[in-house]
Design an enzyme around this catalytic site. Structure first.
Site, PDB file in Angstrom:
ATOM      1  N   LYS A 107      -3.885  27.292  29.776  1.00  0.00           N
ATOM      2  CA  LYS A 107      -4.295  28.680  29.996  1.00  0.00           C
ATOM      3  C   LYS A 107      -5.362  29.131  29.008  1.00  0.00           C
ATOM      4  O   LYS A 107      -6.016  30.150  29.223  1.00  0.00           O
ATOM      5  CB  LYS A 107      -3.079  29.589  29.984  1.00  0.00           C
ATOM      6  CG  LYS A 107      -2.199  29.348  31.210  1.00  0.00           C
ATOM      7  CD  LYS A 107      -1.174  30.433  31.426  1.00  0.00           C
ATOM      8  CE  LYS A 107      -0.450  30.240  32.748  1.00  0.00           C
ATOM      9  NZ  LYS A 107       0.484  29.087  32.695  1.00  0.00           N
TER      10      LYS A 107
HETATM   11  C1  LIG Z   1       1.024  28.680  33.818  1.00  0.00           C
HETATM   12  C2  LIG Z   1       1.416  27.265  33.736  1.00  0.00           C
HETATM   13  C3  LIG Z   1       1.531  26.470  34.878  1.00  0.00           C
HETATM   14  C4  LIG Z   1       1.333  27.034  36.270  1.00  0.00           C
HETATM   15  O1  LIG Z   1      -0.004  27.332  36.535  1.00  0.00           O
HETATM   16  P1  LIG Z   1      -0.397  28.301  37.769  1.00  0.00           P
HETATM   17  O2  LIG Z   1      -1.858  28.418  37.679  1.00  0.00           O
HETATM   18  O3  LIG Z   1       0.319  29.594  37.541  1.00  0.00           O
HETATM   19  O4  LIG Z   1       0.090  27.624  38.991  1.00  0.00           O
HETATM   20  C5  LIG Z   1       1.845  25.141  34.702  1.00  0.00           C
HETATM   21  N1  LIG Z   1       2.079  24.613  33.484  1.00  0.00           N
HETATM   22  C6  LIG Z   1       1.963  25.351  32.359  1.00  0.00           C
HETATM   23  C7  LIG Z   1       2.250  24.710  31.047  1.00  0.00           C
HETATM   24  C8  LIG Z   1       1.637  26.687  32.444  1.00  0.00           C
HETATM   25  O5  LIG Z   1       1.543  27.414  31.328  1.00  0.00           O
END
Ligand SMILES: *Cc1c(COP(=O)(O)O)cnc(C)c1O
Length: 448
Positions: A107
């Site tokens: 993220k």
């Molecule tokens: C947010 C997150 C996801 C999921 O991603 P999306 O874009 O919401 O589908 C998967 N793995 C981790 C570690 C995350 O922080």
């Protein structure tokens, strides 16, 4: 780049409007009106370019002439300043490590790019910026980190009490300065609902408009989060070409999915011309999307708690975007995406298997993606298929889960160790909207 709302295709916005609003006024999500193709020569030679160079080319193509090139280059270079290495595990299995940013989760890509883009857009208008984000764990710290110490900007993060890991909570609640963490007595879905309500609330809208405070969202609903997530799909391909020197491959990306922002970015990369055969949407017990692909019915449900908690989403927010990208045609969606859900028990076994077979430590989210890839290959692997599963978080972020499974101590990166020593500061709040409203109205000094 011009965008439209998923709720009303006549509701058109510029990139600036879409990025600063987050959610469209009609409650829809912004999607690009059209997705430009990357030059075929660039794709052919992509292995010759650095990650930042690739990121800039994609950004330039997607954003068209919204931002002067020099400014865009600066935004890209300042936000994409860490690597995303492709690691070979087996003959046809690779993992793309997306956790080398400051908060050790993928993220960071979206959050850093978004904060730079927003700051660029508000610089001239003398507005204050209030970012409101719900987090199931990793979003909050990535977003907070992206905006930390930026002048005239505040970030309010909502997280479900007791439903994020200890390390995630430490990361969320120790940034302080212009970042506030609200510990909500409810689930992640409650947090998401509260954020949506805040955006629809008239009193907040009016008071903030009068005081030149811009309320914006930083969840994966913001299109600025998706743009930089397209970069690493291209970069994965570039690294693969460099390693294997053959264009004669079909890529299969397995994406551990919750709100489906990461997967949606992959779909955009494909539409821009990245040669992808299939996306595998790998989910935990929150199986709304695989159910939708199999029976055609999209049935949101309350989220279930699992060991891959950043994917505990019962109503994936990007679903509307996926539908819009394929004009609501489920046949086309099925051509692009294959999906399966996996239990915690299978995920734990996968973590053991990956360690035993490849001497590689996966986090629970990456392990779900690995399972999805294996399962897809079992049923549909073609001769030239190359599988890449996305490793979305560093395993040290999930120590309490991974260590007992592997019966092994995991080395904690120095940045994380430092954060674990800090004192937690959060404000506890009920899941009633009125409490959040009061907190928001007090965030900046206002006149009535
Ligand atoms: C947010 C997150 C996801 C999921 O991603 P999306 O874009 O919401 O589908 C998967 N793995 C981790 C570690 C995350 O922080």
């Amino acid at each position: 780049m011009r965008l439209r709302s998923t709720s009303d295709k006549n509701n058109i916005a510029t990139l600036k409007e879409a990025v600063l609003k987050g959610l469209a006024d009609d409650g829809g999500l912004f999607v690009p009106l059209k997705i430009p193709k990357i030059k075929s020569n660039f794709i052919k030679n992509i292995h010759k370019y650095s990650f930042q160079r690739i990121a800039f080319e994609i950004a330039k193509t997607l954003l068209e002439k919204n931002i002067p090139e020099n400014a865009l280059k600066k935004i890209v270079n300042e936000s994409i300043n860490f690597d995303a290495p492709l690691i070979k595990l087996d003959k046809n299995i690779y993992t793309l490590e997306l956790f080398h940013g400051p908060t050790l989760a993928f993220k960071d890509f979206g959050a850093r790019f978004m904060s730079k883009l927003m700051t660029y857009f508000i610089k001239t208008s003398k507005q204050k910026l209030l970012i409101l984000a719900a987090t199931s764990g990793d979003t909050g710290s990535a977003v907070g980190n992206g905006f930390l110490n930026i002048k005239n900007t505040k970030v309010i993060l909502l997280y479900p009490s007791g439903k994020v890991s200890k390390i995630q909570e430490q990361q969320l609640t120790t940034m302080n300065k212009n970042i506030t963490a609200l510990e909500i007595n409810g689930t992640f879905d409650d947090c998401q609902r509260l954020v949506k309500e805040a955006f629809m609330n008239k009193e907040i809208k009016e008071k903030f408009a009068k005081n030149k405070i811009l309320l914006s969202s930083a969840n994966s609903i913001n299109i600025a989060r998706l743009i930089p997530q397209t970069f690493y799909y291209f970069y994965a391909y570039a690294q693969y070409l460099k390693l294997c020197k053959t264009h004669d491959t079909k890529l299969v990306f397995s994406v551990p999915s919750g709100n489906f922002g990461n997967l949606t970015a992959g779909l955009i990369a494909k539409k821009m011309g990245l040669p992808v055969k299939k996306f595998v949407a790998s989910t935990n017990a929150n199986d709304i999307f695989p159910k939708y692909l199999s029976n055609g019915k999209f049935n949101p449900k309350p989220s279930k708690k699992t060991i891959s908690n950043a994917m505990d989403v019962g109503n994936p927010s990007n679903f509307a975007r996926i539908q819009a990208l394929y004009k609501n045609d489920i046949k086309k969606i099925r051509e692009a995406i294959w999906s399966q859900s996996f239990s915690d028990q299978k995920t734990k076994k996968a973590i053991q298997e990956i360690y035993k077979n490849y001497n590689y430590i996966a986090d629970p989210h990456g392990a779900v993606a690995y399972l999805g890839l294996k399962e897809y290959f079992k049923k549909h692997q073609g001769k030239n298929d190359i599988g890449i599963f996305l490793e979305t978080a560093h395993p040290a972020k999930f120590l309490d889960i991974v260590e007992p499974i592997l019966k092994k101590k995991i080395k904690i990166p120095p940045a994380l160790l430092k954060c674990l020593k800090k004192k937690k500061t959060s404000i506890k709040l009920s899941k009633n909207f009125v409490d959040l409203k009061n907190a928001l109205l007090q965030s900046f000094p206002t006149t009535p």
